[in-house]
Design a protein around this motif. Structure first.
Motif, short mmCIF file in Angstrom:
data_model
loop_
_atom_site.label_atom_id
_atom_site.label_comp_id
_atom_site.label_asym_id
_atom_site.label_seq_id
_atom_site.Cartn_x
_atom_site.Cartn_y
_atom_site.Cartn_z
N TYR A 146 34.37 46.54 28.29
CA TYR A 146 33.47 47.37 27.48
C TYR A 146 33.64 47.17 25.98
CZ TYR A 146 32.70 49.50 31.98
OH TYR A 146 32.39 49.68 33.29
N GLY A 147 34.70 46.49 25.57
CA GLY A 147 34.89 46.22 24.16
C GLY A 147 35.53 47.37 23.43
N THR A 148 36.16 47.05 22.32
CA THR A 148 36.73 48.03 21.40
C THR A 148 36.37 47.57 19.99
OG1 THR A 148 38.85 46.88 21.07
CG2 THR A 148 38.69 48.35 22.99
N ARG A 149 36.87 48.28 18.99
CA ARG A 149 36.59 47.87 17.62
C ARG A 149 37.15 46.48 17.32
NH1 ARG A 149 37.01 52.08 12.76
NH2 ARG A 149 35.26 52.84 14.02
N SER A 150 38.27 46.12 17.94
CA SER A 150 38.91 44.83 17.65
C SER A 150 38.59 43.75 18.68
CB SER A 150 40.43 45.01 17.57
OG SER A 150 40.96 45.41 18.81
N LEU A 151 37.87 44.10 19.73
CA LEU A 151 37.62 43.15 20.81
C LEU A 151 36.20 43.32 21.34
CD1 LEU A 151 38.76 41.09 22.92
CD2 LEU A 151 39.37 43.06 24.33
N ALA A 152 35.41 42.25 21.28
CA ALA A 152 34.05 42.30 21.84
C ALA A 152 34.11 42.17 23.36
CB ALA A 152 33.21 41.17 21.26
N ARG A 153 33.18 42.81 24.04
CA ARG A 153 33.17 42.76 25.50
C ARG A 153 32.93 41.34 25.99
NH1 ARG A 153 28.19 46.25 27.58
NH2 ARG A 153 29.20 45.71 29.55
N VAL A 154 33.38 41.06 27.21
CA VAL A 154 33.23 39.73 27.79
C VAL A 154 32.18 39.76 28.90
CG1 VAL A 154 35.62 39.14 27.22
CG2 VAL A 154 35.08 40.07 29.50
N ASP A 155 31.81 38.57 29.37
CA ASP A 155 30.84 38.46 30.45
C ASP A 155 31.50 38.47 31.82
OD1 ASP A 155 28.66 38.13 28.64
OD2 ASP A 155 29.27 36.04 28.36
N LYS A 156 32.77 38.04 31.88
CA LYS A 156 33.46 37.98 33.16
C LYS A 156 34.96 38.11 32.92
CE LYS A 156 33.49 35.42 37.53
NZ LYS A 156 32.89 34.30 38.30
N ILE A 157 35.65 38.73 33.89
CA ILE A 157 37.10 38.88 33.84
C ILE A 157 37.69 38.16 35.05
CG2 ILE A 157 39.03 40.51 33.88
CD1 ILE A 157 37.10 42.62 32.75
N VAL A 158 38.67 37.29 34.80
CA VAL A 158 39.32 36.55 35.87
C VAL A 158 40.83 36.72 35.76
CG1 VAL A 158 37.45 34.84 35.91
CG2 VAL A 158 39.50 34.39 34.54
N GLY A 159 41.51 36.41 36.84
CA GLY A 159 42.96 36.40 36.82
C GLY A 159 43.58 37.59 37.53
N PRO A 160 44.87 37.47 37.85
CA PRO A 160 45.57 38.50 38.62
C PRO A 160 46.16 39.59 37.74
CG PRO A 160 47.03 36.65 38.26
CD PRO A 160 45.71 36.27 37.64
N GLY A 161 46.60 40.66 38.38
CA GLY A 161 47.27 41.75 37.68
C GLY A 161 47.90 42.68 38.68
N ASN A 162 48.43 43.80 38.20
CA ASN A 162 49.02 44.76 39.13
C ASN A 162 47.93 45.58 39.82
OD1 ASN A 162 48.19 46.72 37.30
ND2 ASN A 162 50.20 46.98 36.40
N ALA A 163 48.33 46.53 40.65
CA ALA A 163 47.35 47.29 41.44
C ALA A 163 46.39 48.07 40.56
CB ALA A 163 48.08 48.23 42.40
N TYR A 164 46.86 48.57 39.43
CA TYR A 164 45.99 49.35 38.54
C TYR A 164 44.96 48.45 37.86
CZ TYR A 164 49.59 52.81 39.41
OH TYR A 164 50.45 53.67 40.03
N ALA A 165 45.37 47.25 37.49
CA ALA A 165 44.44 46.31 36.90
C ALA A 165 43.38 45.89 37.90
CB ALA A 165 45.18 45.08 36.38
N THR A 166 43.79 45.68 39.15
CA THR A 166 42.83 45.26 40.15
C THR A 166 41.86 46.38 40.48
OG1 THR A 166 44.52 43.81 41.05
CG2 THR A 166 42.59 44.20 42.41
N ALA A 167 42.37 47.60 40.56
CA ALA A 167 41.46 48.74 40.76
C ALA A 167 40.46 48.82 39.62
CB ALA A 167 42.27 50.03 40.87
N ALA A 168 40.95 48.58 38.39
CA ALA A 168 40.05 48.61 37.23
C ALA A 168 39.01 47.50 37.32
CB ALA A 168 40.86 48.49 35.94
#
Length: 545
Positions: free
Chosen positions: A326-348
Motif C-alpha cells: 500500500y505504500g508509505t511516505r518513504s516507499l511507493a507501492r509495488v505491483d507484486k510481492i514475491v519471496g518467503p517470510g514467517n507466518a505473519y508475513a505470509t498471512a499478510a
C-alpha cells in the motif's frame, strides 16, 4: 514472510494453502462481514509522517474512515513467534523427549513391521531411557505429513495479527512500520533507518569478505544464466481474417521479501532479484528485517548490488508486506510481492492479494528422499539434517526398501542434536517404485533420489518443487549455486504450483486485429451470442459485415 498454524480445532484455525484471495475494494481494509466477528478489533494508534520516499508512486490509502522464511522456510525472525503455534513442544521439545533408539530386530515379518508402524523417527513413546523411536512403515507418511503441515500455511491467530498490522500501516504509514521494527528488531531504530538506497548498499557491500563476494558472484552468474533461458517471447498467429498476438510486458515495480533469522539470507536476494531483472522489471525494492544496532549485513548488501536493487526497506513480517502493498511516505507501492517470510508475513501476503500480486504462500521447508541400498548413509544423513536446520516446522523424510540403510542413517542421526533429529522421519517401503509414488502423493518442496537404483525412477517424479537426482546432487546445491530457484512450492502445493521463475514477473496482453473477409466468423460469433442471450454482442458483430 512465510506460513502455517496449529492447536485448536482445525476448522477454526488452519487455512488452506491456496485459499481464494480476499476480494475487497482497493481502498478498504476491513474483514468481510461473515468473518469479522472472529477477529479482534484493530487498535488505532497515533499518527506519523516521514520524509523522502522510494519510487514515484503515491501511497495507497483512503481519505476518511478505516483501512484495511527457509528456507521458507527459514528460521523465524528474531523475537517473533514461530510459524507453528504450539509447535515447539512437538518439534523442539526437551531433549529427554527426543532420544532415538533404533530397532535391531532383523527377522520380523511384514505383519510385525505393520504392528510397529506407530513407532518411528519423529514419533515419540515414553520409556525408561526417554522417548524411543524406530523405522516406520510407509503407510504412516501421509499422517505424519498432515501433522507437520497442520492443514495450511498460517492460522487464524497469524491472520488476525496481520490484519491489525496492515490496517495500522495503512493509517500511519512509516510510523506504524517503525513501531513494529522497534518491537521485534531494534528498540533504538529511527525512521531514517527504514530505507537504504543504492549508495548505502554499495558502501555496505564493499565490507563483505573477498570469499563471500566471490561465492555470491558464482551463485549470481549461475542463477542468471539459467533464468535467462526463461525469458518470455511474444506469440503470434495469423490467417486471412485475423492477426492474434500474446505480448509479454515486465511488471513496473516489484517488492521482494528476504527473511532474516540469526543472520541475513543473501541467497534469497539473488533468487528473487535475478528473475525480476531478467524479466525486465523496472524497479526492485527488497524488504528485510532490520538487524539490531541498525547495521546492514555486508553479504546481503553485496547480493542486492548484484541484482541492482533500487532500495532496501528494512522491515519484515506483516508490516513489511503492508508497506510494499500500500505504500508509505518513504516507499511507493509495488505491483507484486514475491519471496518467503514467517507466518505473519505470509498471512499478510494473502490478505493484501486482492490489491497486489503475490507469488505463493510458502510454508516451512520439506524434503522427501528415496534411497537405494547403494546410497551413502553419511551423506544422506547430512541431506536430512540440512533440511531439518531450516527451523521449526521443517520436515525431512527418508524412504527406502533397504532396512540396513535405514538403520545406518538412524545411527548416523544420533550424532545430531535432539532438536534436529525430531524433524527427521524414516520409513520402510516394500520397493522403490512404491517409494517414488509416495513422493508424488506427498508433493513436497524437495525430492531427492539417492543411489543409482533410486535415480532410475527420476522420470516418474512429477509432483515436487525440485528433484535432485543421484548421490552427488545434494539438495543444498539448489539452495545456492545449481542455478535453479530455491523459492519453491511447499505444503503439497507442488500439485499445481511451480518454482519462482521469470514468467512470475511478466504480465501478458492479448492483441487482436480483424481484417479481410469476416462473413463466416461474424455468422458463427453472432449465433453463439444469440444462444447466450447477448443481443448487442450479436448486433456489434453484424455491424462489421
Amino acid at each position: 514472510m512465510p506460513v502455517r498454524c496449529r492447536r485448536a480445532a482445525r476448522g477454526d484455525r488452519a487455512l488452506a494453502r491456496r485459499l481464494p484471495p480476499p476480494r475487497k475494494p482497493a481502498s478498504r481494509d476491513e474483514v468481510p462481514e461473515r468473518r469479522r466477528a472472529s477477529l479482534p478489533r484493530a487498535r488505532r494508534r497515533g499518527r506519523g509522517g516521514q520524509g523522502g520516499r522510494i519510487g514515484g508512486g503515491r501511497a495507497a490509502g483512503r481519505t476518511v474512515g478505516l483501512d484495511r522464511r527457509s528456507r521458507r522456510h527459514r528460521r523465524d525472525a528474531r523475537r517473533e513467534r514461530p510459524r507453528h503455534r504450539g509447535a515447539d513442544l512437538e518439534f523442539d521439545g526437551a531433549a529427554h523427549r527426543e532420544l532415538i533408539r533404533v530397532s535391531h530386530e532383523a527377522g520380523r515379518d511384514r505383519a510385525d513391521r505393520r504392528a510397529a508402524g506407530d513407532v518411528g523417527i519423529g514419533t515419540h513413546r515414553r520409556g525408561s531411557a526417554g522417548v524411543t523411536t524406530t523405522v516406520r512403515d510407509l503407510a504412516s507418511l501421509p499422517r505424519d505429513l498432515e501433522r507437520a503441515r497442520r492443514g495450511g500455511a498460517f492460522g487464524a491467530k497469524e491472520r488476525a495479527v496481520a490484519e491489525r498490522v496492515i490496517a495500522d500501516v495503512r493509517r500511519r504509514g512509516d510510523a506504524a512500520v517503525l513501531a513494529n521494527v522497534r518491537r521485534f528488531d531494534d528498540p533504538a531504530a529511527r525512521t531514517t533507518d527504514l530505507v537504504a538506497d543504492r549508495a548505502a548498499l554499495r558502501r555496505a557491500g564493499r565490507s563483505a569478505s573477498r570469499e563471500i563476494r566471490a561465492a555470491l558472484d558464482i551463485a549470481h552468474e549461475r542463477i542468471r544464466s539459467f533464468h535467462a533461458l526463461q525469458r518470455p517471447r511474444a506469440l503470434a498467429s495469423r490467417d486471412g481474417s485475423a492477426r492474434a498476438r500474446l505480448i509479454p510486458t515486465p511488471l513496473r515495480r516489484v517488492g521482494a521479501l528476504v527473511p532474516r533469522g540469526t543472520t541475513s539470507y543473501p541467497s534469497t536476494a539473488l533468487m528473487t532479484g535475478v528473475p525480476a531483472r531478467v524479466a525486465g522489471v523496472r524497479e526492485l525494492v527488497v524488504a528485510s528485517p532490520l538487524a539490531r544496532a541498525g547495521e546492514i549485513d555486508p553479504a546481503l548488501a553485496y547480493a542486492l548490488t548484484l541484482v541492482d536493487a533500487d532500495a532496501l526497506y528494512r522491515a519484515g513480517g506483516a508490516a513489511g508486506v503492508a508497506a510494499l502493498a500500500y505504500g508509505t511516505r518513504s516507499l511507493a507501492r509495488v505491483d507484486k510481492i514475491v519471496g518467503p517470510g514467517n507466518a505473519y508475513a505470509t498471512a499478510a501476503k494473502w490478505l493484501v492479494s486482492a490489491d497486489v500480486g503475490i507469488d505463493a504462500l510458502e510454508g516451512p521447508s520439506e524434503l522427501v528422499a528415496v534411497a537405494s541400498r547403494d546410497a551413502d548413509a553419511a551423506a544422506l544423513t547430512l541431506d536430512l539434517l540440512a533440511q531439518a536446520e531450516h527451523g521449526s516446522g521443517a520436515f525431512a523424510a527418508l524412504i527406502s526398501d533397504d532396512t540396513a540403510l535405514l538403520r545406518s542413517v538412524a545411527r548416523e542421526l544420533l550424532g545430531a542434536s535432539a532438536r534436529l533429529r525430531a524433524r527427521v522421519f524414516i520409513y520402510r517401503a516394500p520397493n522403490l517404485r512404491t517409494a517414488a509414488r509416495a513422493i508424488n502423493e506427498a508433493a513436497p518442496e524437495h525430492a531427492l533420489l539417492a543411489g543409482r537404483t533410486a535415480a532410475a525412477h527420476a522420470d516418474s517424479i512429477d509432483r515436487a518443487g525440485a528433484v535432485f537426482i543421484g548421490a552427488r546432487s545434494a539438495v543444498a546445491f539448489g539452495d545456492y549455486v545449481a542455478g535453479t530457484n530455491h523459492c519453491l512450492p511447499t505444503g503439497a502445493t507442488a500439485r499445481w504450483a511451480s518454482a519462482l521463475r521469470v514468467e512470475d514477473f511478466v504480465r501478458w496482453t492479448s492483441r487482436v486485429e480483424m481484417r479481410g473477409p469476416l462473413t463466416s466468423l461474424i455468422g458463427a460469433a453472432a449465433a453463439i451470442a444469440g444462444h447466450e442471450g447477448m443481443r448487442y454482442h450479436a448486433a456489434s458483430l453484424e455491424a462489421r459485415g
